[in-house]
Design an enzyme around this catalytic site. Structure first.
Site, PDB file in Angstrom:
ATOM      1  N   GLU A   1       0.830  -1.207   0.000  1.00  0.00           N
ATOM      2  CA  GLU A   1       0.000   0.000   0.000  1.00  0.00           C
ATOM      3  C   GLU A   1       0.866   1.259   0.000  1.00  0.00           C
ATOM      4  O   GLU A   1       2.089   1.193   0.139  1.00  0.00           O
ATOM      5  CB  GLU A   1      -0.946  -0.040   1.216  1.00  0.00           C
ATOM      6  CG  GLU A   1      -1.858  -1.253   1.118  1.00  0.00           C
ATOM      7  CD  GLU A   1      -2.946  -1.310   2.171  1.00  0.00           C
ATOM      8  OE1 GLU A   1      -2.868  -0.570   3.174  1.00  0.00           O
ATOM      9  OE2 GLU A   1      -3.891  -2.099   1.976  1.00  0.00           O
TER      10      GLU A   1
ATOM     11  N   CYS B   1      -6.597  -6.843 -11.430  1.00  0.00           N
ATOM     12  CA  CYS B   1      -5.769  -8.058 -11.413  1.00  0.00           C
ATOM     13  C   CYS B   1      -6.284  -9.087 -12.418  1.00  0.00           C
ATOM     14  O   CYS B   1      -5.497  -9.757 -13.087  1.00  0.00           O
ATOM     15  CB  CYS B   1      -5.714  -8.657 -10.008  1.00  0.00           C
ATOM     16  SG  CYS B   1      -4.730  -7.644  -8.884  1.00  0.00           S
TER      17      CYS B   1
ATOM     18  N   GLU C   1      -1.684 -10.152  -6.121  1.00  0.00           N
ATOM     19  CA  GLU C   1      -1.711 -10.916  -7.380  1.00  0.00           C
ATOM     20  C   GLU C   1      -0.825 -10.269  -8.435  1.00  0.00           C
ATOM     21  O   GLU C   1      -0.046 -10.932  -9.128  1.00  0.00           O
ATOM     22  CB  GLU C   1      -3.148 -10.992  -7.920  1.00  0.00           C
ATOM     23  CG  GLU C   1      -4.118 -11.768  -7.054  1.00  0.00           C
ATOM     24  CD  GLU C   1      -4.858 -10.907  -6.035  1.00  0.00           C
ATOM     25  OE1 GLU C   1      -4.259  -9.957  -5.484  1.00  0.00           O
ATOM     26  OE2 GLU C   1      -6.039 -11.187  -5.780  1.00  0.00           O
TER      27      GLU C   1
ATOM     28  N   CYS D   1      -9.322  -8.566  -7.779  1.00  0.00           N
ATOM     29  CA  CYS D   1     -10.056  -7.372  -8.228  1.00  0.00           C
ATOM     30  C   CYS D   1     -10.053  -7.317  -9.760  1.00  0.00           C
ATOM     31  O   CYS D   1      -9.323  -8.074 -10.424  1.00  0.00           O
ATOM     32  CB  CYS D   1      -9.427  -6.114  -7.639  1.00  0.00           C
ATOM     33  SG  CYS D   1      -7.885  -5.623  -8.438  1.00  0.00           S
TER      34      CYS D   1
ATOM     35  N   CYS E   1      -1.972  -4.811  -5.606  1.00  0.00           N
ATOM     36  CA  CYS E   1      -2.464  -6.049  -4.996  1.00  0.00           C
ATOM     37  C   CYS E   1      -1.395  -7.141  -5.057  1.00  0.00           C
ATOM     38  O   CYS E   1      -0.494  -7.116  -5.911  1.00  0.00           O
ATOM     39  CB  CYS E   1      -3.688  -6.562  -5.749  1.00  0.00           C
ATOM     40  SG  CYS E   1      -5.115  -5.491  -5.689  1.00  0.00           S
TER      41      CYS E   1
HETATM   42  N1  THU Z   1      -5.978  -6.687  -2.152  1.00  0.00           N
HETATM   43  C1  THU Z   1      -5.156  -7.599  -2.732  1.00  0.00           C
HETATM   44  O1  THU Z   1      -3.935  -7.557  -2.601  1.00  0.00           O
HETATM   45  N2  THU Z   1      -5.741  -8.582  -3.465  1.00  0.00           N
HETATM   46  C2  THU Z   1      -7.081  -8.775  -3.604  1.00  0.00           C
HETATM   47  O2  THU Z   1      -7.506  -9.715  -4.261  1.00  0.00           O
HETATM   48  C3  THU Z   1      -8.005  -7.855  -2.930  1.00  0.00           C
HETATM   49  C4  THU Z   1      -7.413  -6.651  -2.334  1.00  0.00           C
HETATM   50  C5  THU Z   1      -5.361  -5.653  -1.299  1.00  0.00           C
HETATM   51  C6  THU Z   1      -5.329  -4.274  -1.868  1.00  0.00           C
HETATM   52  C7  THU Z   1      -5.285  -3.431  -0.607  1.00  0.00           C
HETATM   53  O3  THU Z   1      -3.967  -3.338  -0.162  1.00  0.00           O
HETATM   54  C8  THU Z   1      -6.063  -4.245   0.418  1.00  0.00           C
HETATM   55  O4  THU Z   1      -6.087  -5.575  -0.081  1.00  0.00           O
HETATM   56  C9  THU Z   1      -7.480  -3.753   0.679  1.00  0.00           C
HETATM   57  O5  THU Z   1      -8.181  -3.663  -0.504  1.00  0.00           O
END
Ligand code: THU
Length: 145
Positions: free
Chosen positions: A49, A94, A60, A91, A58
């Protein structure tokens, strides 16, 4: 080629390990992912983040980008882990990125309880943009030069 139960367990283990490195200072939602290439090599990733929220990536995409930057572009499967009791699915961004490389890959969803669910990218992202149309368009543009 589909992944065996043993390979699925290994991918989940790698994703869980990567999840420990998640940098989730804002959401406190820790995610891990691990992709398996066609040759059986594993690349993992976590969510990272940023205080400028939209720069967050993310887990993925971190895993896929690590693999692509190591020269691997064909994937059999990806496992996704988090602390959530339910299954989290990739998401839209991704799904699009995964689809660029392996639109039919297997997706291993996990829940913190230890449950897993197997699906495929073509089920989660059934109508990706038609890349053939894009290349037709760019060749038209180039022929004008
Ligand atoms: N996030 C992921 O890394 N992968 C997902 O499939 C869903 C969301 C992360 C993004 C962000 O850092 C946190 O989860 C909240 O959305």
């Amino acid at each position: 080629m589909r992944t065996s139960h043993k390979e699925q367990a290994l991918l989940i283990q790698h994703a869980r390990q990567a999840q420990r490195s998640a940098y989730a200072s804002y959401s406190n939602f820790h995610v891990g992912a691990a992709v398996m290439t066609d040759e059986g090599e594993i690349f993992d990733g976590c969510n990272i983040e940023n205080s400028s929220y939209s720069l967050t990536i993310c887990a993925e995409r971190t895993a896929v980008f690590k693999a692509v930057s190591a020269g691997k572009k064909k994937f059999r499967s990806i496992a996704i882990t988090s602390d959530d009791q339910g299954f989290i699915t990739p998401c839209g961004a991704c799904r699009q990125v995964l689809s660029e490389f392996s639109p039919h890959m297997e997706i291993i969803l996990t829940a913190a309880s230890g449950k897993k669910k197997i699906t495929t990218l073509d089920k989660l992202f059934p109508t990706p943009p038609d890349l053939k149309k894009l290349s037709r368009h760019s060749s038209k543009k180039n022929s004008k030069k």
